[in-house]
Design a protein around this motif. Sequence first.
Motif, PDB file in Angstrom:
ATOM      1  N   GLU A   2       0.982  -8.473  11.006  1.00 60.68           N
ATOM      2  CA  GLU A   2       0.583  -7.173  10.750  1.00 60.68           C
ATOM      3  C   GLU A   2       1.847  -6.371  10.459  1.00 60.68           C
ATOM      4  OE1 GLU A   2      -2.261  -4.220  13.137  1.00 60.68           O
ATOM      5  OE2 GLU A   2      -0.902  -5.178  14.327  1.00 60.68           O
ATOM      6  N   THR A   3       2.983  -6.488  10.789  1.00 61.43           N
ATOM      7  CA  THR A   3       4.107  -5.935  10.193  1.00 61.43           C
ATOM      8  C   THR A   3       4.285  -6.119   8.723  1.00 61.43           C
ATOM      9  OG1 THR A   3       5.041  -5.903  12.466  1.00 61.43           O
ATOM     10  CG2 THR A   3       6.545  -5.431  10.796  1.00 61.43           C
ATOM     11  N   GLN A   4       4.159  -7.216   8.440  1.00 63.04           N
ATOM     12  CA  GLN A   4       4.405  -7.562   7.221  1.00 63.04           C
ATOM     13  C   GLN A   4       3.567  -7.139   5.888  1.00 63.04           C
ATOM     14  OE1 GLN A   4       7.225  -9.636   6.674  1.00 63.04           O
ATOM     15  NE2 GLN A   4       7.046  -9.360   9.059  1.00 63.04           N
ATOM     16  N   ILE A   5       2.202  -7.101   6.462  1.00 57.40           N
ATOM     17  CA  ILE A   5       1.324  -6.692   5.462  1.00 57.40           C
ATOM     18  C   ILE A   5       1.268  -5.074   5.477  1.00 57.40           C
ATOM     19  CG2 ILE A   5      -0.429  -8.632   5.551  1.00 57.40           C
ATOM     20  CD1 ILE A   5      -2.180  -7.280   7.522  1.00 57.40           C
ATOM     21  N   ASN A   6       1.742  -4.412   6.633  1.00 51.97           N
ATOM     22  CA  ASN A   6       1.683  -3.038   6.514  1.00 51.97           C
ATOM     23  C   ASN A   6       2.988  -2.359   5.800  1.00 51.97           C
ATOM     24  OD1 ASN A   6      -0.669  -2.477   7.824  1.00 51.97           O
ATOM     25  ND2 ASN A   6       0.201  -2.536  10.016  1.00 51.97           N
ATOM     26  N   ASP A   7       3.860  -3.444   5.452  1.00 50.80           N
ATOM     27  CA  ASP A   7       5.124  -3.173   4.779  1.00 50.80           C
ATOM     28  C   ASP A   7       5.082  -2.937   3.307  1.00 50.80           C
ATOM     29  OD1 ASP A   7       7.472  -2.772   3.682  1.00 50.80           O
ATOM     30  OD2 ASP A   7       8.703  -4.417   4.881  1.00 50.80           O
ATOM     31  N   GLU A   8       4.773  -1.695   2.882  1.00 55.95           N
ATOM     32  CA  GLU A   8       4.589  -1.395   1.434  1.00 55.95           C
ATOM     33  C   GLU A   8       5.614  -2.041   0.594  1.00 55.95           C
ATOM     34  OE1 GLU A   8       3.315   2.640   0.724  1.00 55.95           O
ATOM     35  OE2 GLU A   8       2.000   2.597   2.385  1.00 55.95           O
ATOM     36  N   ILE A  57       6.506  -4.957   0.857  1.00 59.14           N
ATOM     37  CA  ILE A  57       6.156  -6.436   0.488  1.00 59.14           C
ATOM     38  C   ILE A  57       4.563  -6.618   0.053  1.00 59.14           C
ATOM     39  CG2 ILE A  57       5.675  -8.522   1.525  1.00 59.14           C
ATOM     40  CD1 ILE A  57       7.539  -7.803   3.817  1.00 59.14           C
ATOM     41  N   PHE A  58       3.726  -5.671   0.473  1.00 57.82           N
ATOM     42  CA  PHE A  58       2.332  -5.642  -0.055  1.00 57.82           C
ATOM     43  C   PHE A  58       2.112  -4.177  -0.455  1.00 57.82           C
ATOM     44  CE2 PHE A  58       2.349  -9.242   2.684  1.00 57.82           C
ATOM     45  CZ  PHE A  58       1.396 -10.107   2.369  1.00 57.82           C
ATOM     46  N   PRO A  59       2.388  -3.978  -1.990  1.00 51.99           N
ATOM     47  CA  PRO A  59       2.465  -2.474  -2.395  1.00 51.99           C
ATOM     48  C   PRO A  59       1.022  -2.184  -2.073  1.00 51.99           C
ATOM     49  CG  PRO A  59       3.880  -4.035  -3.830  1.00 51.99           C
ATOM     50  CD  PRO A  59       3.087  -5.008  -2.722  1.00 51.99           C
ATOM     51  N   VAL A  60       0.761  -0.757  -2.005  1.00 54.52           N
ATOM     52  CA  VAL A  60      -0.369  -0.151  -1.923  1.00 54.52           C
ATOM     53  C   VAL A  60      -0.699   0.671  -3.294  1.00 54.52           C
ATOM     54  CG1 VAL A  60      -1.831   1.891  -1.209  1.00 54.52           C
ATOM     55  CG2 VAL A  60      -0.284   0.495   0.378  1.00 54.52           C
ATOM     56  N   SER A  61       0.312   0.818  -4.052  1.00 56.92           N
ATOM     57  CA  SER A  61       0.305   1.512  -5.515  1.00 56.92           C
ATOM     58  C   SER A  61       0.413   0.585  -6.500  1.00 56.92           C
ATOM     59  CB  SER A  61       1.411   2.663  -5.637  1.00 56.92           C
ATOM     60  OG  SER A  61       1.515   3.207  -7.046  1.00 56.92           O
ATOM     61  N   ALA A  62      -0.663   0.734  -7.561  1.00 53.01           N
ATOM     62  CA  ALA A  62      -0.657  -0.098  -8.594  1.00 53.01           C
ATOM     63  C   ALA A  62       0.539   0.007  -9.471  1.00 53.01           C
ATOM     64  CB  ALA A  62      -1.671   0.202  -9.594  1.00 53.01           C
ATOM     65  N   GLU A  63       1.376   0.824  -9.221  1.00 52.96           N
ATOM     66  CA  GLU A  63       2.614   1.275  -9.994  1.00 52.96           C
ATOM     67  C   GLU A  63       3.817   0.431  -9.483  1.00 52.96           C
ATOM     68  OE1 GLU A  63       0.675   4.050  -9.538  1.00 52.96           O
ATOM     69  OE2 GLU A  63      -0.224   3.550 -11.299  1.00 52.96           O
ATOM     70  N   PRO A  95       7.678  -7.665  -4.529  1.00 57.13           N
ATOM     71  CA  PRO A  95       9.178  -8.070  -4.312  1.00 57.13           C
ATOM     72  C   PRO A  95       9.386  -9.567  -4.790  1.00 57.13           C
ATOM     73  CG  PRO A  95       8.185  -7.953  -2.258  1.00 57.13           C
ATOM     74  CD  PRO A  95       7.027  -7.548  -3.248  1.00 57.13           C
ATOM     75  N   LYS A  96      10.293  -9.967  -5.261  1.00 58.18           N
ATOM     76  CA  LYS A  96      10.591 -11.307  -5.517  1.00 58.18           C
ATOM     77  C   LYS A  96      10.667 -12.432  -4.751  1.00 58.18           C
ATOM     78  CE  LYS A  96      14.339 -10.023  -9.065  1.00 58.18           C
ATOM     79  NZ  LYS A  96      15.851 -10.366  -9.378  1.00 58.18           N
ATOM     80  N   ASN A  97      10.512 -11.908  -3.191  1.00 55.26           N
ATOM     81  CA  ASN A  97      10.220 -12.971  -2.320  1.00 55.26           C
ATOM     82  C   ASN A  97       8.740 -12.821  -1.815  1.00 55.26           C
ATOM     83  OD1 ASN A  97      10.425 -10.520  -0.908  1.00 55.26           O
ATOM     84  ND2 ASN A  97      11.424 -11.315   0.931  1.00 55.26           N
ATOM     85  N   TYR A  98       8.032 -12.188  -2.537  1.00 56.60           N
ATOM     86  CA  TYR A  98       6.570 -12.193  -2.097  1.00 56.60           C
ATOM     87  C   TYR A  98       5.794 -13.364  -1.591  1.00 56.60           C
ATOM     88  CZ  TYR A  98       1.529 -11.067  -2.680  1.00 56.60           C
ATOM     89  OH  TYR A  98       0.100 -11.041  -2.261  1.00 56.60           O
ATOM     90  N   LEU A  99       6.035 -14.347  -2.553  1.00 58.07           N
ATOM     91  CA  LEU A  99       5.276 -15.475  -2.486  1.00 58.07           C
ATOM     92  C   LEU A  99       5.923 -16.428  -1.091  1.00 58.07           C
ATOM     93  CD1 LEU A  99       4.172 -16.974  -5.863  1.00 58.07           C
ATOM     94  CD2 LEU A  99       2.638 -15.977  -4.217  1.00 58.07           C
ATOM     95  N   GLN A 100       7.053 -16.088  -1.053  1.00 54.62           N
ATOM     96  CA  GLN A 100       7.596 -16.659   0.097  1.00 54.62           C
ATOM     97  C   GLN A 100       7.207 -16.228   1.431  1.00 54.62           C
ATOM     98  OE1 GLN A 100      12.101 -16.559  -0.090  1.00 54.62           O
ATOM     99  NE2 GLN A 100      12.187 -16.840   2.140  1.00 54.62           N
ATOM    100  N   VAL A 101       6.986 -14.925   1.510  1.00 56.15           N
ATOM    101  CA  VAL A 101       6.544 -14.318   2.814  1.00 56.15           C
ATOM    102  C   VAL A 101       4.896 -14.752   2.976  1.00 56.15           C
ATOM    103  CG1 VAL A 101       5.819 -12.218   3.668  1.00 56.15           C
ATOM    104  CG2 VAL A 101       8.123 -12.312   2.455  1.00 56.15           C
ATOM    105  N   VAL A 102       4.230 -14.654   1.895  1.00 57.56           N
ATOM    106  CA  VAL A 102       2.926 -15.101   1.826  1.00 57.56           C
ATOM    107  C   VAL A 102       2.637 -16.644   2.365  1.00 57.56           C
ATOM    108  CG1 VAL A 102       0.922 -15.676   0.338  1.00 57.56           C
ATOM    109  CG2 VAL A 102       2.067 -13.415   0.224  1.00 57.56           C
TER     110      VAL A 102
END
Length: 219
Positions: A129-135, A137-143, A147-154
């Motif tokens: 929950e902490t990971q997916i609420n961290d914008e 790592i999981f950006p809310v805005s399309a702009e 991050p570079k480590n996104y798939l690693q976290v996923v």
Amino acid sequence: MAAARDAFAIFFKKDKTFRPRKKFEHGTMKYNLHKQANASLNAGIDLREVVRLPQGEDMNDWIAVHVVDFFNRINLLYGTICEHCTEQTCPTMSGGPKYEYFWSDGQNYKKATALPASRYIALLMEWIETQINDENIFPVSAETHFPKNYLQVVKKILSRLFRVFVHVYIHHFDKLVAIGAEAHVNTCYKHFYYFVNEYTLVDKKELEPLREMTEKICH
């Protein structure tokens, strides 16, 4: 078939979640992708087709939507049996005699630590929950870029969620059968399995505890 699909949809809209649901804001791109993914799932399309990236969509967004959906669904799945998963019944986070999982998060548990399954899963869900609420790592805005480590976290999130499937299937499947949830949970598992395989998001060694079952239901 239609009745089965309706039952699946109803089961996964129940409120008995282990942790509060994570929701997408109306009108956002991720909300629209979430609705598109669920519409395909509930329409009874082959699950191998459901997980494929829709034409013109961004893969990172597609993966993000599914990570949140799987978090919600597995959270609900565990919520249906958590009263039976206690420190007495499940003193370790295991998947039968061959597999035991140890918790570490680099902060409160810097060393891999054996914990009762209920505590392990509570910490696991809290960490996700902490990971997916961290914008960041999981950006809310399309702009905002991923991050570079996104798939690693996923990959870490999905590998840890898979461990909940392992524990529930091996130690609490009788409880799922007793409440008539077997078919719904199998569909959820197949959806998860096809998705992580499609994008190579969980190592094959992680999948090993449920290999025999997977070969039977994911043929």
